[in-house]
Design a protein around this motif. Structure first.
Motif, PDB file in Angstrom:
ATOM      1  N   LEU A  29       0.495  -1.396   0.323  1.00  0.00           N
ATOM      2  CA  LEU A  29       0.109   0.331   0.185  1.00  0.00           C
ATOM      3  C   LEU A  29       0.976   0.809   0.396  1.00  0.00           C
ATOM      4  CD1 LEU A  29      -2.821   0.952   0.023  1.00  0.00           C
ATOM      5  CD2 LEU A  29      -2.608   1.575   3.171  1.00  0.00           C
ATOM      6  N   VAL A  30       1.290   1.144   0.616  1.00  0.00           N
ATOM      7  CA  VAL A  30       2.623   2.549   0.841  1.00  0.00           C
ATOM      8  C   VAL A  30       3.653   3.027  -0.021  1.00  0.00           C
ATOM      9  CG1 VAL A  30       4.828   3.480   2.589  1.00  0.00           C
ATOM     10  CG2 VAL A  30       2.911   2.914   3.879  1.00  0.00           C
ATOM     11  N   MET A  31       3.952   1.437  -0.857  1.00  0.00           N
ATOM     12  CA  MET A  31       4.773   2.017  -1.869  1.00  0.00           C
ATOM     13  C   MET A  31       3.797   2.496  -2.997  1.00  0.00           C
ATOM     14  SD  MET A  31       7.784   1.834  -0.718  1.00  0.00           S
ATOM     15  CE  MET A  31       8.401   2.615  -2.263  1.00  0.00           C
ATOM     16  N   THR A  32       2.747   1.659  -3.559  1.00  0.00           N
ATOM     17  CA  THR A  32       1.997   2.375  -4.655  1.00  0.00           C
ATOM     18  C   THR A  32       2.110   3.667  -4.030  1.00  0.00           C
ATOM     19  OG1 THR A  32       1.000  -0.016  -4.145  1.00  0.00           O
ATOM     20  CG2 THR A  32       0.112   1.701  -6.041  1.00  0.00           C
ATOM     21  N   LEU A  33       0.888   4.017  -3.000  1.00  0.00           N
ATOM     22  CA  LEU A  33       0.792   5.768  -2.616  1.00  0.00           C
ATOM     23  C   LEU A  33       2.300   6.074  -2.924  1.00  0.00           C
ATOM     24  CD1 LEU A  33      -0.864   5.032   0.469  1.00  0.00           C
ATOM     25  CD2 LEU A  33      -2.158   5.716  -1.902  1.00  0.00           C
ATOM     26  N   LYS A  34       3.192   5.954  -2.585  1.00  0.00           N
ATOM     27  CA  LYS A  34       4.683   6.474  -3.222  1.00  0.00           C
ATOM     28  C   LYS A  34       4.695   6.664  -4.675  1.00  0.00           C
ATOM     29  CE  LYS A  34       8.899   7.494  -0.877  1.00  0.00           C
ATOM     30  NZ  LYS A  34       9.425   7.271   0.651  1.00  0.00           N
ATOM     31  N   SER A  35       4.813   5.914  -5.292  1.00  0.00           N
ATOM     32  CA  SER A  35       5.210   5.579  -6.690  1.00  0.00           C
ATOM     33  C   SER A  35       4.233   5.796  -7.997  1.00  0.00           C
ATOM     34  CB  SER A  35       6.569   4.360  -6.777  1.00  0.00           C
ATOM     35  OG  SER A  35       5.129   3.189  -6.480  1.00  0.00           O
ATOM     36  N   ALA A  36       3.215   5.381  -7.229  1.00  0.00           N
ATOM     37  CA  ALA A  36       1.565   5.763  -7.830  1.00  0.00           C
ATOM     38  C   ALA A  36       1.381   6.902  -7.889  1.00  0.00           C
ATOM     39  CB  ALA A  36       1.323   4.385  -8.481  1.00  0.00           C
ATOM     40  N   TYR A  37       0.787   7.152  -7.098  1.00  0.00           N
ATOM     41  CA  TYR A  37       0.175   8.439  -7.213  1.00  0.00           C
ATOM     42  C   TYR A  37       0.870   9.616  -6.489  1.00  0.00           C
ATOM     43  CZ  TYR A  37      -3.532   4.825  -6.183  1.00  0.00           C
ATOM     44  OH  TYR A  37      -4.653   4.146  -6.413  1.00  0.00           O
ATOM     45  N   ASP A  38       2.171   9.687  -6.001  1.00  0.00           N
ATOM     46  CA  ASP A  38       2.628  10.605  -5.249  1.00  0.00           C
ATOM     47  C   ASP A  38       2.396  10.705  -4.156  1.00  0.00           C
ATOM     48  OD1 ASP A  38       4.878  10.672  -7.780  1.00  0.00           O
ATOM     49  OD2 ASP A  38       3.561  11.852  -8.829  1.00  0.00           O
ATOM     50  N   ILE A  39       2.162   9.956  -3.109  1.00  0.00           N
ATOM     51  CA  ILE A  39       1.727  10.931  -2.029  1.00  0.00           C
ATOM     52  C   ILE A  39       2.695  10.052  -1.362  1.00  0.00           C
ATOM     53  CG2 ILE A  39      -0.326  10.458  -0.524  1.00  0.00           C
ATOM     54  CD1 ILE A  39      -2.013   9.664  -2.534  1.00  0.00           C
ATOM     55  N   ASP A  40       3.335  10.447  -0.247  1.00  0.00           N
ATOM     56  CA  ASP A  40       4.714  10.143   0.658  1.00  0.00           C
ATOM     57  C   ASP A  40       4.273  10.256   1.889  1.00  0.00           C
ATOM     58  OD1 ASP A  40       6.495   9.709   2.080  1.00  0.00           O
ATOM     59  OD2 ASP A  40       8.033  10.841   0.851  1.00  0.00           O
ATOM     60  N   LEU A  41       4.265   9.058   2.557  1.00  0.00           N
ATOM     61  CA  LEU A  41       2.567   8.801   4.049  1.00  0.00           C
ATOM     62  C   LEU A  41       4.197   9.054   5.425  1.00  0.00           C
ATOM     63  CD1 LEU A  41       0.632   6.435   3.954  1.00  0.00           C
ATOM     64  CD2 LEU A  41      -0.035   9.298   3.267  1.00  0.00           C
ATOM     65  N   GLY A  42       4.660   9.417   4.998  1.00  0.00           N
ATOM     66  CA  GLY A  42       6.109   9.911   5.909  1.00  0.00           C
ATOM     67  C   GLY A  42       6.826   8.546   6.107  1.00  0.00           C
ATOM     68  N   LEU A  43       6.825   7.727   6.183  1.00  0.00           N
ATOM     69  CA  LEU A  43       7.380   6.268   6.731  1.00  0.00           C
ATOM     70  C   LEU A  43       8.290   5.755   6.022  1.00  0.00           C
ATOM     71  CD1 LEU A  43       4.463   5.871   7.099  1.00  0.00           C
ATOM     72  CD2 LEU A  43       4.855   3.789   6.769  1.00  0.00           C
ATOM     73  N   ASP A  44       9.749   5.984   7.154  1.00  0.00           N
ATOM     74  CA  ASP A  44      10.613   5.174   6.080  1.00  0.00           C
ATOM     75  C   ASP A  44      10.654   4.025   5.482  1.00  0.00           C
ATOM     76  OD1 ASP A  44      13.088   4.455   5.872  1.00  0.00           O
ATOM     77  OD2 ASP A  44      13.947   5.206   8.326  1.00  0.00           O
ATOM     78  N   THR A  45      10.455   4.190   4.702  1.00  0.00           N
ATOM     79  CA  THR A  45       9.927   3.078   3.580  1.00  0.00           C
ATOM     80  C   THR A  45      12.356   2.429   3.615  1.00  0.00           C
ATOM     81  OG1 THR A  45      11.131   3.886   1.230  1.00  0.00           O
ATOM     82  CG2 THR A  45       8.299   4.042   2.129  1.00  0.00           C
ATOM     83  N   THR A  46      12.572   2.196   3.793  1.00  0.00           N
ATOM     84  CA  THR A  46      14.265   1.935   3.244  1.00  0.00           C
ATOM     85  C   THR A  46      14.387   0.558   4.304  1.00  0.00           C
ATOM     86  OG1 THR A  46      15.435   3.293   5.476  1.00  0.00           O
ATOM     87  CG2 THR A  46      15.403   3.745   2.813  1.00  0.00           C
ATOM     88  N   ARG A  47      13.253   0.708   5.386  1.00  0.00           N
ATOM     89  CA  ARG A  47      13.019  -0.338   6.863  1.00  0.00           C
ATOM     90  C   ARG A  47      12.368  -1.628   6.360  1.00  0.00           C
ATOM     91  NH1 ARG A  47      14.872   2.074  12.164  1.00  0.00           N
ATOM     92  NH2 ARG A  47      15.237   3.512  11.598  1.00  0.00           N
ATOM     93  N   PHE A  48      11.324  -0.952   5.332  1.00  0.00           N
ATOM     94  CA  PHE A  48      10.247  -2.056   4.825  1.00  0.00           C
ATOM     95  C   PHE A  48      10.914  -3.943   4.528  1.00  0.00           C
ATOM     96  CE2 PHE A  48       7.553   0.533   2.963  1.00  0.00           C
ATOM     97  CZ  PHE A  48       6.957   0.741   3.998  1.00  0.00           C
ATOM     98  N   TYR A  49      12.195  -4.053   3.875  1.00  0.00           N
ATOM     99  CA  TYR A  49      12.761  -5.540   3.517  1.00  0.00           C
ATOM    100  C   TYR A  49      13.723  -5.700   5.231  1.00  0.00           C
ATOM    101  CZ  TYR A  49      15.438  -9.201   1.648  1.00  0.00           C
ATOM    102  OH  TYR A  49      15.995 -10.232   1.704  1.00  0.00           O
ATOM    103  N   SER A  50      13.342  -5.122   5.486  1.00  0.00           N
ATOM    104  CA  SER A  50      14.115  -5.675   7.078  1.00  0.00           C
ATOM    105  C   SER A  50      13.024  -6.148   8.379  1.00  0.00           C
ATOM    106  CB  SER A  50      15.893  -4.800   7.897  1.00  0.00           C
ATOM    107  OG  SER A  50      14.408  -4.180   8.669  1.00  0.00           O
ATOM    108  N   LEU A  51      12.067  -5.190   7.895  1.00  0.00           N
ATOM    109  CA  LEU A  51      11.224  -5.668   9.033  1.00  0.00           C
ATOM    110  C   LEU A  51      10.432  -6.742   8.361  1.00  0.00           C
ATOM    111  CD1 LEU A  51       8.792  -4.313  11.395  1.00  0.00           C
ATOM    112  CD2 LEU A  51       8.027  -3.371   9.266  1.00  0.00           C
ATOM    113  N   SER A  52      10.149  -6.936   6.544  1.00  0.00           N
ATOM    114  CA  SER A  52       9.273  -8.089   6.218  1.00  0.00           C
ATOM    115  C   SER A  52      10.251  -9.494   6.685  1.00  0.00           C
ATOM    116  CB  SER A  52       9.296  -8.127   4.977  1.00  0.00           C
ATOM    117  OG  SER A  52       9.257  -9.363   4.390  1.00  0.00           O
TER     118      SER A  52
END
Ligand code: KIV
Ligand code: ZN
Length: 510
Positions: free
Chosen positions: A249-272
């Motif tokens: 959800l967050v990455m689609t909003l960021k890349s397809a909608y240009d909506i940055d929710l302000g999350l530190d997305t660089t943490r996604f892979y390690s969190l996953s």
């Protein structure tokens, strides 16, 4: 780049603020077979907080003492994220949320005919009364209240609206629309959320399940129609096939909608990975954003594009989500990919050697194998060593084995241009073959096999055998030899001959 204002003009009705409500520790923990300890919940909550999610639903306090304890411990960490506890529409459940010292409650009651008749055995008015009573009780105790009409998407619209109207009057701060069994489609979601937004003026939350693989698409549609909050889970965990995935959800909003929710997305892979490890639910390789193949490329055409500009075949960069790019070698590999891999490992091959390695990788790929980086290095090194002068060359090999007899290996070698052949026995076929080689070359040089290592590459009965040896001569010289072959005996012979040839060359130049 289109900003939110432009998007709004494009028939979207985006809310000014979109909240991320993570329920990995509650709905995610309801994934069949998953149970997290208090410490594990704390670890995940801290990571979710560092990522920047607005709310973390940490559990269902009424379900056990451990749930109250973990909710309380997480609350005591004083994280920036709001900590939420789930409760049924029962005052005793609200008490458990209060026992955990939480300020925010997510309370629910089933509203659909199925839930009314087969689960709760309650009439419509009983359900409304219970919902009102719980919301009022929670508000009286100072809680922020989010109310969910469980199975909302299979509830008669009039009744759903009656319930929402009543709980809002009772003080609910958020109303949530659970698609409990994931039956929404984007077009139905559009109609439903638009209708709800037109009729109610409290923030609207959505909680969509993924039974038909549409949870993320439906959640995005709800956001397009003005939903203020999305319930999500890491890796899309949750009951049955899960919930809307946080990272999708967050990455689609960021890349397809240009909506940055302000999350530190660089943490996604390690969190996953952390969530995968602690829950034991491993992600499929093709899981968007965090799967092993999310940024992996094999085909020659794609790798060529990627090496020139990664956006040719990647919508976002792996760095954006803390992942990394992987070039995989196999039957679709192109020369560019192989060159870049060899460069990465500082292996220099001339054209002839390069095409031998290239063809070997292709033929391994054709036989159904995927070539790892380790395989490539070994194949390239074997090619490099076979380019040296080789006084001894294998010319023939046959093995005979039978029940209750020692295996016999017949080996034919060409030693300095002269062919010689002998047979020898051993405890196994490899031992027999190495004994035969020893017998054939002893007149030339007395060689000792000091170390022999065999590893299977790729697993399976058709795995490649990777043999590494160290041999020594009576003058104290030692040399290594390595070979990879589909046949264990041949790999062993070639590795030993590789080492012996080096020793012979050393002795001849000494
Ligand atoms: O899916 C669902 O309906 C739920 C409720 C508890 C909101 O998880
Ligand atoms: Zn749910």
């Amino acid at each position: 780049m289109r900003d939110i204002e432009t998007l709004k003009k494009e028939n979207m009705n985006l809310a000014d603020k979109i909240y991320i409500f993570d329920t990995t520790l509650r709905d995610g923990e309801q994934t069949p077979g998953v149970a997290l300890t208090v410490d594990e919940k704390i670890q995940i909550a801290q990571k979710l907080n560092n990522l920047g999610v607005d709310k973390i639903e940490v559990g269902f306090p009424a379900s056990s003492k451990g749930e109250i304890e973990s909710a309380k411990k997480i609350k005591d960490l004083n994280l920036d994220s709001t900590i939420v506890g789930l409760s049924r529409s029962l005052n005793v459940d609200v008490d458990c949320v209060l026992d955990a010292d939480l300020d925010y409650i997510h309370t629910f009651i089933g509203t659909s005919p199925l839930h009314r008749d087969y689960k709760l055995n309650m009439s419509k008015s009983q359900i409304i009364n219970r919902a009102i009573e719980t919301v009022e009780y929670a508000k009286d105790h100072g809680l922020t209240v989010e109310f969910s009409a469980e199975d909302a998407t299979r509830t008669e619209r009039n009744f759903l609206f009656d319930v929402f109207g009543e709980v809002i009057s009772a003080g609910a701060d958020f109303i949530d629309i659970p698609d409990t069994v994931g039956i929404l489609t984007p077009i139905v979601t559009h109609e439903l959320i638009t209708d709800i937004k037109n009729n109610f003026h409290v923030p609207v939350s959505v909680h969509f399940h993924n039974d038909f693989g549409l949870a993320t698409a439906n959640t995005l549609t709800a956001i397009e129609c003005g939903a203020n909050q999305a319930h999500v889970t890491v890796n899309g965990l949750g009951e049955r096939t899960g919930n809307c995935s946080l990272e999708e959800l967050v990455m689609t909003l960021k890349s397809a909608y240009d909506i940055d929710l302000g999350l530190d997305t660089t943490r996604f892979y390690s969190l996953s990975n952390l969530v995968g490890r602690l829950t034991g639910v491993k992600m499929p390789v093709n899981k968007p954003i965090v799967g092993d193949n999310a940024f992996a490329h094999e085909s020659g055409i794609h790798v060529h594009g990627i090496l020139n500009n990664s956006y040719t075949y990647e919508p976002i960069s792996p760095e954006m989500v803390g992942h990394s790019r992987r070039i995989v070698l196999g039957k679709h590999t192109g020369a560019n990919a192989l060159k870049s891999k060899l460069k990465e490992y500082h292996i220099d091959l001339n054209d002839e050697q390069f095409y031998k390695v290239f063809n070997e990788i292709k033929s391994l790929g054709d036989s159904g194998k995927c070539v790892t980086d380790d395989d490539l290095v070994a194949i390239a090194i074997t090619e490099l060593s076979s380019a040296r002068e080789t006084p001894i060359v294998i010319k023939g090999l046959s093995i005979s084995m039978g029940a209750n007899v020692s295996p016999t290996a017949t080996v034919k070698l060409e030693i300095d241009g002269v062919e010689e052949e002998t047979a020898s026995t051993g405890v196994g076929p490899v031992d027999a073959a190495l004994n035969a080689i020893g017998d054939l070359i002893n007149d030339t040089l007395n060689i000792e096999l000091e170390e022999y290592n065999l590893e299977a590459i790729n697993g399976g009965t058709d795995a490649l055998a990777d043999v590494f040896v160290i041999c020594s001569d009576p003058n104290g010289n030692k040399s290594t030899g390595r070979s990879i072959n589909q046949d264990i005996v041949m790999a062993s012979i070639l590795a030993v001959l590789d080492s012996i040839n080096k020793l012979l060359l050393i002795n001849r130049t000494e």
